[in-house]
Motif scaffolding. Structure first.
Motif, PDB file in Angstrom:
ATOM      1  N   GLY A   1     -16.257   0.759  14.849  1.00 16.04           N
ATOM      2  CA  GLY A   1     -16.008  -0.112  13.704  1.00 16.04           C
ATOM      3  C   GLY A   1     -17.309  -0.557  13.073  1.00 16.04           C
ATOM      4  N   ALA A   2     -17.461  -0.263  11.791  1.00 16.97           N
ATOM      5  CA  ALA A   2     -18.697  -0.652  11.119  1.00 16.97           C
ATOM      6  C   ALA A   2     -18.454  -1.534   9.909  1.00 16.97           C
ATOM      7  CB  ALA A   2     -19.468   0.582  10.697  1.00 16.97           C
ATOM      8  N   GLY A   3     -17.204  -1.937   9.675  1.00 20.56           N
ATOM      9  CA  GLY A   3     -16.946  -2.715   8.481  1.00 20.56           C
ATOM     10  C   GLY A   3     -15.827  -3.715   8.630  1.00 20.56           C
ATOM     11  N   PHE A   4     -15.950  -4.799   7.878  1.00 19.95           N
ATOM     12  CA  PHE A   4     -14.934  -5.841   7.748  1.00 19.95           C
ATOM     13  C   PHE A   4     -14.475  -5.780   6.302  1.00 19.95           C
ATOM     14  CE2 PHE A   4     -14.171 -10.126   6.070  1.00 19.95           C
ATOM     15  CZ  PHE A   4     -13.096 -10.514   6.856  1.00 19.95           C
ATOM     16  N   PHE A   5     -13.158  -5.770   6.066  1.00 16.62           N
ATOM     17  CA  PHE A   5     -12.631  -5.583   4.718  1.00 16.62           C
ATOM     18  C   PHE A   5     -11.596  -6.639   4.348  1.00 16.62           C
ATOM     19  CE2 PHE A   5     -13.969  -1.455   6.215  1.00 16.62           C
ATOM     20  CZ  PHE A   5     -14.657  -0.927   5.136  1.00 16.62           C
ATOM     21  N   VAL A   6     -11.611  -7.023   3.079  1.00 15.24           N
ATOM     22  CA  VAL A   6     -10.589  -7.878   2.488  1.00 15.24           C
ATOM     23  C   VAL A   6      -9.859  -7.019   1.457  1.00 15.24           C
ATOM     24  CG1 VAL A   6     -10.166  -9.913   1.054  1.00 15.24           C
ATOM     25  CG2 VAL A   6     -11.933  -9.985   2.816  1.00 15.24           C
ATOM     26  N   MET A   7      -8.536  -7.019   1.534  1.00 16.43           N
ATOM     27  CA  MET A   7      -7.727  -6.200   0.628  1.00 16.43           C
ATOM     28  C   MET A   7      -7.422  -6.982  -0.653  1.00 16.43           C
ATOM     29  SD  MET A   7      -5.247  -4.780   3.644  1.00 16.43           S
ATOM     30  CE  MET A   7      -4.211  -3.805   2.599  1.00 16.43           C
ATOM     31  N   THR A   8      -7.577  -6.312  -1.808  1.00 20.37           N
ATOM     32  CA  THR A   8      -7.292  -6.989  -3.071  1.00 20.37           C
ATOM     33  C   THR A   8      -6.044  -6.461  -3.757  1.00 20.37           C
ATOM     34  OG1 THR A   8      -8.758  -5.514  -4.293  1.00 20.37           O
ATOM     35  CG2 THR A   8      -9.680  -7.605  -3.506  1.00 20.37           C
ATOM     36  N   ASP A   9      -5.724  -5.187  -3.556  1.00 24.53           N
ATOM     37  CA  ASP A   9      -4.464  -4.665  -4.076  1.00 24.53           C
ATOM     38  C   ASP A   9      -4.029  -3.460  -3.263  1.00 24.53           C
ATOM     39  OD1 ASP A   9      -6.433  -3.641  -6.769  1.00 24.53           O
ATOM     40  OD2 ASP A   9      -5.624  -2.240  -5.321  1.00 24.53           O
ATOM     41  N   GLY A  10      -2.739  -3.146  -3.337  1.00 29.33           N
ATOM     42  CA  GLY A  10      -2.183  -2.064  -2.552  1.00 29.33           C
ATOM     43  C   GLY A  10      -1.664  -2.564  -1.223  1.00 29.33           C
ATOM     44  N   SER A  11      -1.227  -1.633  -0.382  1.00 27.68           N
ATOM     45  CA  SER A  11      -0.741  -2.000   0.942  1.00 27.68           C
ATOM     46  C   SER A  11      -1.108  -0.914   1.943  1.00 27.68           C
ATOM     47  CB  SER A  11       0.781  -2.215   0.932  1.00 27.68           C
ATOM     48  OG  SER A  11       1.439  -1.024   0.558  1.00 27.68           O
ATOM     49  N   ALA A  12      -1.108  -1.296   3.212  1.00 27.92           N
ATOM     50  CA  ALA A  12      -1.478  -0.382   4.290  1.00 27.92           C
ATOM     51  C   ALA A  12      -0.593  -0.624   5.498  1.00 27.92           C
ATOM     52  CB  ALA A  12      -2.941  -0.580   4.674  1.00 27.92           C
ATOM     53  N   THR A  13      -0.327   0.435   6.232  1.00 25.73           N
ATOM     54  CA  THR A  13       0.428   0.354   7.477  1.00 25.73           C
ATOM     55  C   THR A  13      -0.558   0.269   8.636  1.00 25.73           C
ATOM     56  OG1 THR A  13       2.220   1.664   6.570  1.00 25.73           O
ATOM     57  CG2 THR A  13       2.097   1.524   8.963  1.00 25.73           C
TER      58      THR A  13
ATOM     59  N   SER B   1      -0.900   0.782  12.631  1.00 26.34           N
ATOM     60  CA  SER B   1      -0.208   1.410  13.749  1.00 26.34           C
ATOM     61  C   SER B   1      -1.108   1.412  14.980  1.00 26.34           C
ATOM     62  CB  SER B   1       0.244   2.830  13.396  1.00 26.34           C
ATOM     63  OG  SER B   1      -0.851   3.635  13.042  1.00 26.34           O
ATOM     64  N   VAL B   2      -0.460   1.274  16.125  1.00 26.27           N
ATOM     65  CA  VAL B   2      -1.149   1.302  17.411  1.00 26.27           C
ATOM     66  C   VAL B   2      -0.418   2.318  18.273  1.00 26.27           C
ATOM     67  CG1 VAL B   2      -1.807  -0.016  19.455  1.00 26.27           C
ATOM     68  CG2 VAL B   2      -1.842  -1.114  17.200  1.00 26.27           C
ATOM     69  N   GLY B   3      -1.152   3.273  18.808  1.00 24.49           N
ATOM     70  CA  GLY B   3      -0.530   4.310  19.613  1.00 24.49           C
ATOM     71  C   GLY B   3       0.518   5.107  18.849  1.00 24.49           C
ATOM     72  N   GLY B   4       0.320   5.230  17.537  1.00 20.93           N
ATOM     73  CA  GLY B   4       1.249   5.974  16.705  1.00 20.93           C
ATOM     74  C   GLY B   4       2.476   5.194  16.270  1.00 20.93           C
ATOM     75  N   GLU B   5       2.613   3.951  16.719  1.00 17.51           N
ATOM     76  CA  GLU B   5       3.764   3.109  16.380  1.00 17.51           C
ATOM     77  C   GLU B   5       3.380   2.087  15.308  1.00 17.51           C
ATOM     78  OE1 GLU B   5       6.222  -0.474  18.522  1.00 17.51           O
ATOM     79  OE2 GLU B   5       5.635   1.224  19.778  1.00 17.51           O
ATOM     80  N   ALA B   6       4.143   2.080  14.209  1.00 17.66           N
ATOM     81  CA  ALA B   6       3.883   1.117  13.135  1.00 17.66           C
ATOM     82  C   ALA B   6       4.108  -0.295  13.651  1.00 17.66           C
ATOM     83  CB  ALA B   6       4.778   1.405  11.942  1.00 17.66           C
ATOM     84  N   ARG B   7       3.157  -1.179  13.383  1.00 14.86           N
ATOM     85  CA  ARG B   7       3.236  -2.561  13.861  1.00 14.86           C
ATOM     86  C   ARG B   7       3.290  -3.587  12.743  1.00 14.86           C
ATOM     87  NH1 ARG B   7       1.211  -3.224  19.280  1.00 14.86           N
ATOM     88  NH2 ARG B   7       2.051  -1.446  20.409  1.00 14.86           N
ATOM     89  N   ALA B   8       2.686  -3.283  11.606  1.00 15.99           N
ATOM     90  CA  ALA B   8       2.624  -4.271  10.526  1.00 15.99           C
ATOM     91  C   ALA B   8       2.268  -3.583   9.214  1.00 15.99           C
ATOM     92  CB  ALA B   8       1.563  -5.329  10.846  1.00 15.99           C
ATOM     93  N   THR B   9       2.460  -4.341   8.150  1.00 15.16           N
ATOM     94  CA  THR B   9       2.014  -3.914   6.822  1.00 15.16           C
ATOM     95  C   THR B   9       1.087  -4.994   6.285  1.00 15.16           C
ATOM     96  OG1 THR B   9       4.092  -2.744   6.413  1.00 15.16           O
ATOM     97  CG2 THR B   9       2.757  -3.293   4.491  1.00 15.16           C
ATOM     98  N   LEU B  10      -0.046  -4.578   5.756  1.00 16.88           N
ATOM     99  CA  LEU B  10      -1.010  -5.503   5.177  1.00 16.88           C
ATOM    100  C   LEU B  10      -1.055  -5.309   3.675  1.00 16.88           C
ATOM    101  CD1 LEU B  10      -4.025  -5.112   7.652  1.00 16.88           C
ATOM    102  CD2 LEU B  10      -2.153  -6.764   7.733  1.00 16.88           C
ATOM    103  N   GLY B  11      -1.406  -6.394   2.971  1.00 17.09           N
ATOM    104  CA  GLY B  11      -1.498  -6.328   1.517  1.00 17.09           C
ATOM    105  C   GLY B  11      -2.577  -7.250   0.992  1.00 17.09           C
ATOM    106  N   PRO B  12      -2.558  -7.505  -0.303  1.00 18.55           N
ATOM    107  CA  PRO B  12      -3.595  -8.330  -0.928  1.00 18.55           C
ATOM    108  C   PRO B  12      -3.806  -9.666  -0.200  1.00 18.55           C
ATOM    109  CG  PRO B  12      -2.212  -7.348  -2.592  1.00 18.55           C
ATOM    110  CD  PRO B  12      -1.554  -7.045  -1.268  1.00 18.55           C
ATOM    111  N   GLY B  13      -5.081  -9.985   0.050  1.00 21.26           N
ATOM    112  CA  GLY B  13      -5.436 -11.217   0.752  1.00 21.26           C
ATOM    113  C   GLY B  13      -5.574 -11.037   2.248  1.00 21.26           C
ATOM    114  N   ASP B  14      -5.030  -9.938   2.787  1.00 24.45           N
ATOM    115  CA  ASP B  14      -5.194  -9.665   4.216  1.00 24.45           C
ATOM    116  C   ASP B  14      -6.572  -9.065   4.455  1.00 24.45           C
ATOM    117  OD1 ASP B  14      -2.662 -10.539   5.105  1.00 24.45           O
ATOM    118  OD2 ASP B  14      -1.753  -8.628   4.521  1.00 24.45           O
TER     119      ASP B  14
END
Length: 135
Positions: free
Chosen positions: A47-59, A61-74
């Protein structure tokens, strides 16, 4: 391009900062774009970066299993930056995304010099630990 101050103001981790502190933080962050379907982080990689999301969404996953969805402000990447270890999850862009990020060597001095951010970070990590223990 640096991060917009109004975006950082909405991130709980930075909620206690004044405009001057937010502006300084924003100047440290650089824009990063991810295309729909692209990996943003890979579980187990460095890991070389810390990020703040401004738009869009991301899944998340841990061990191939979806755990959460992140979006703006996360935000993501703080765990690997704190312990300099491997990423704990894979993040995949569900849509085109814009994030603002900083490296370990930019992130660490900010946390070390501002107890407000350090405390918020500890609280966020405690919440993540509790959530993980419930699984």
């Amino acid at each position: 391009m640096s991060a917009p101050v109004d975006v950082l103001r909405k991130v709980p981790l930075f909620a206690d900062l004044d405009d001057e502190d937010l502006a300084g933080l924003a100047n440290q962050m650089k824009e990063r774009r991810f295309s729909e379907g692209s990996p943003m982080t890979s579980e187990g990689s460095g890991g070389a970066g810390f990020f703040v999301m401004t738009d869009g969404s991301a899944t998340v996953s841990v061990g191939g299993e979806a755990r959460a969805t992140l979006g703006p402000g996360d935000y993501f990447g703080e765990i690997a930056l704190i312990d300099e270890g491997a990423r704990t999850a894979t993040l995949t862009a569900e849509s085109d995304m814009t994030c603002y990020g900083m490296t370990f060597w930019e992130f660490r001095p900010i946390v070390e010099s501002d107890a407000r951010i350090a405390w918020k970070l500890l609280q966020a990590l405690a919440r993540k630990l509790r959530a993980a223990e419930l699984r």
